[in-house]
Enzyme design. Structure first.
Site, PDB file in Angstrom:
ATOM      1  CG  ASP A 127     -11.506  -5.488  11.774  1.00 60.55           C
ATOM      2  OD1 ASP A 127     -10.911  -5.656  10.692  1.00 60.55           O
ATOM      3  OD2 ASP A 127     -10.976  -4.938  12.761  1.00 60.55           O
ATOM      4  CG  HIS A 132      -8.486   2.034  13.634  1.00 62.75           C
ATOM      5  ND1 HIS A 132      -7.677   3.113  13.387  1.00 62.75           N
ATOM      6  CD2 HIS A 132      -8.450   1.269  12.501  1.00 62.75           C
ATOM      7  CE1 HIS A 132      -7.183   3.018  12.172  1.00 62.75           C
ATOM      8  NE2 HIS A 132      -7.629   1.915  11.609  1.00 62.75           N
ATOM      9  CD  GLN A 189     -11.295   2.531   8.962  1.00 67.21           C
ATOM     10  OE1 GLN A 189     -10.108   2.410   8.656  1.00 67.21           O
ATOM     11  NE2 GLN A 189     -12.236   2.732   8.056  1.00 67.21           N
ATOM     12  CB  CYS A 195     -11.621  -0.797   9.037  1.00 64.95           C
ATOM     13  SG  CYS A 195     -10.858  -2.277   9.731  1.00 64.95           S
ATOM     14  NE  ARG A 235      -8.472   6.125   8.468  1.00 64.50           N
ATOM     15  CZ  ARG A 235      -7.580   5.160   8.702  1.00 64.50           C
ATOM     16  NH1 ARG A 235      -7.857   3.918   8.375  1.00 64.50           N
ATOM     17  NH2 ARG A 235      -6.433   5.422   9.320  1.00 64.50           N
ATOM     18  NE  ARG A 268      -2.084   1.227  12.162  1.00 63.84           N
ATOM     19  CZ  ARG A 268      -2.856   0.777  11.153  1.00 63.84           C
ATOM     20  NH1 ARG A 268      -2.424  -0.193  10.379  1.00 63.84           N
ATOM     21  NH2 ARG A 268      -4.025   1.314  10.925  1.00 63.84           N
TER      22      ARG A 268
END
Ligand code: CP
Ligand code: NVA
Length: 308
Positions: A220, A131, A134, A260, A288, A104
Site C-alpha cells: 500500500d 479498512h 477493502q 487497494c 468492492r 470514512r
C-alpha cells in the site's frame, strides 16, 4: 432485525463471510446479466467522508442505486460536523433520517462513538486503523481467482497501516498467515489491533524474505491519508520497500499481486508489477462494488436464501 455494525473485520464470523461471498457471487452475476434486483427501494445510505475517496464513494453510491436505493454524499467540510457538532448528536439525527450509514474518518474511536449513538447499521469505509470493506473485497477476489485462502501465505510489504492491520484480523478468521516486512520504526503494534494471538503472522527485516514462497504479495502507499506531514521522511525510510519484479520472483510462481489503490508507481510498487500478469488490482477494485452490495443487503435485510 438485530442492529449490527461493520466497524472492523472481526465484527463478523467466518461463517458470515462465507455467506456474504455466496451472496456477492450471486449479486455480481445477476447484475452482469442485466437482471434487476431492487430490494432496497425507498432506503437511503448516508456516506460521511472526512478523507478523500474515489473507489469507496463510487462503489457505495453505485451499489446502493443498483439495489434500488439512494446514497447521499456528506463531507465533513460542508456539514455541521466540520463546525464542531458532536459525533454523538450527528449519529442520533442522521440515523433517524436514513437506513444505513458509511463513514470514512480518522481515529477509529470516532466511528465507534458514532455507532454507539446510531439506531441504524454503521459501516467503516476506512479509519486510520482499519479498512474492512477493502479486505472483504480482497479475500473475495482471491477466492474467486485462486480458491480458498485458508492455509495460504500473504506477504505484506511496507507500512503497518490500516490495510495491514485488517489483513492481520482476516488471517485469524480465515486461518492464513501474513508475512510482514516494514521499515524499522513502522512496525505493527499487535496490542492496538485486537488480535487473538500471534500465530497468524511473522515479521521479517528483509522484504524479500517476507515475499519468499508467498501466495499473495500486497502493499500500500508509503504515506496514508492523514500522515502527509511525514511524506518526505517516509520516502527515504521506505526506499527499499518497493514490490518490483525481483521481489515478486521470490514469491510462488503463480502468486498474485494486490493493492487497494490508489497506487504510486515507482514507490511502493513498480509499474511492471502492478501492470503485469500477476496483478489482480482491477478485479479487487471492481469487487468492492459487489461485496459491499452483499454487505448492505445483509445489514438491512439479514440472510436471504441463496439462489443458484
Ligand atoms: N481503496 C480505496 O478505498 O480507495 P479510495 O480511497 O479511492 O476509496
Ligand atoms: N492506507 C491508505 C489506504 C487508502 C485506500 C490510506 O489510509 O490512505
Amino acid at each position: 432485525m438485530q442492529l449490527r455494525h461493520f466497524l472492523q473485520f472481526n465484527d463478523f464470523s467466518r461463517e458470515e463471510y462465507e455467506y456474504l461471498f455466496e451472496r456477492t457471487r450471486w449479486i455480481k452475476r445477476e447484475f452482469k446479466q442485466y437482471r434487476r434486483y431492487w430490494p432496497l427501494t425507498d432506503r437511503t445510505l448516508a456516506m460521511i467522508f472526512d478523507k478523500n475517496s474515489t473507489r469507496t464513494r463510487l462503489s457505495f453510491e453505485a451499489g446502493m442505486s443498483q439495489l434500488g436505493g439512494t446514497a447521499i454524499y456528506l463531507s465533513t467540510r460542508d456539514t455541521q460536523l466540520g463546525r464542531g457538532e458532536s459525533v454523538e448528536d450527528a449519529a442520533r439525527v442522521m440515523s433517524r433520517m436514513v437506513d444505513i450509514i458509511m463513514i470514512r474518518t480518522h481515529e477509529h474511536d470516532i466511528i465507534k462513538r458514532f455507532s454507539e449513538n446510531s439506531s441504524v447499521p454503521v459501516i467503516n469505509g476506512l479509519t486510520d486503523e482499519y479498512h474492512p470493506c477493502q479486505i472483504m473485497g480482497d479475500i473475495f477476489t482471491y477466492t474467486e481467482i485462486k480458491g480458498s485462502i485458508a492455509g495460504k501465505t500473504v506477504a505484506w510489504i511496507g507500512d503497518a497501516n490500516n490495510m495491514c492491520s485488517t489483513w492481520l484480523q482476516a488471517a485469524e478468521l480465515f486461518d492464513f498467515k501474513v508475512h510482514i516486512s516494514t521499515p524499522q520504526g513502522y512496525d505493527i503494534n499487535p496490542e492496538l489491533i485486537e488480535l487473538k494471538g500471534t500465530e497468524h503472522f511473522q515479521e521479517f527485516v528483509n522484504p524479500h524474505d517476507a515475499a519468499r514462497d508467498a501466495d499473495l504479495v500486497t502493499t500500500d502507499v508509503w504515506t496514508s491519508m492523514g500522515f502527509e506531514d511525514e511524506a518526505e521522511k517516509r520516502k527515504k525510510d521506505f526506499s527499499e520497500f518497493c514490490v518490483d519484479s525481483e521481489m515478486m520472483s521470490a514469491a510462488k510462481s503463480d502468486a498474485v499481486f494486490m493493492h487497494c489503490l490508489p497506487a504510486h508507481r515507482g514507490e511502493e510498487v513498480s509499474a511492471e508489477v502492478i501492470d503485469g500478469p500477476q496483478s489482480v488490482v482491477w478485479n479487487e477494485a471492481e469487487n468492492r462494488l459487489h461485496a459491499q452490495k452483499a454487505l448492505i443487503e445483509y445489514l438491512l435485510l439479514g440472510k436471504i436464501a441463496i439462489e443458484r
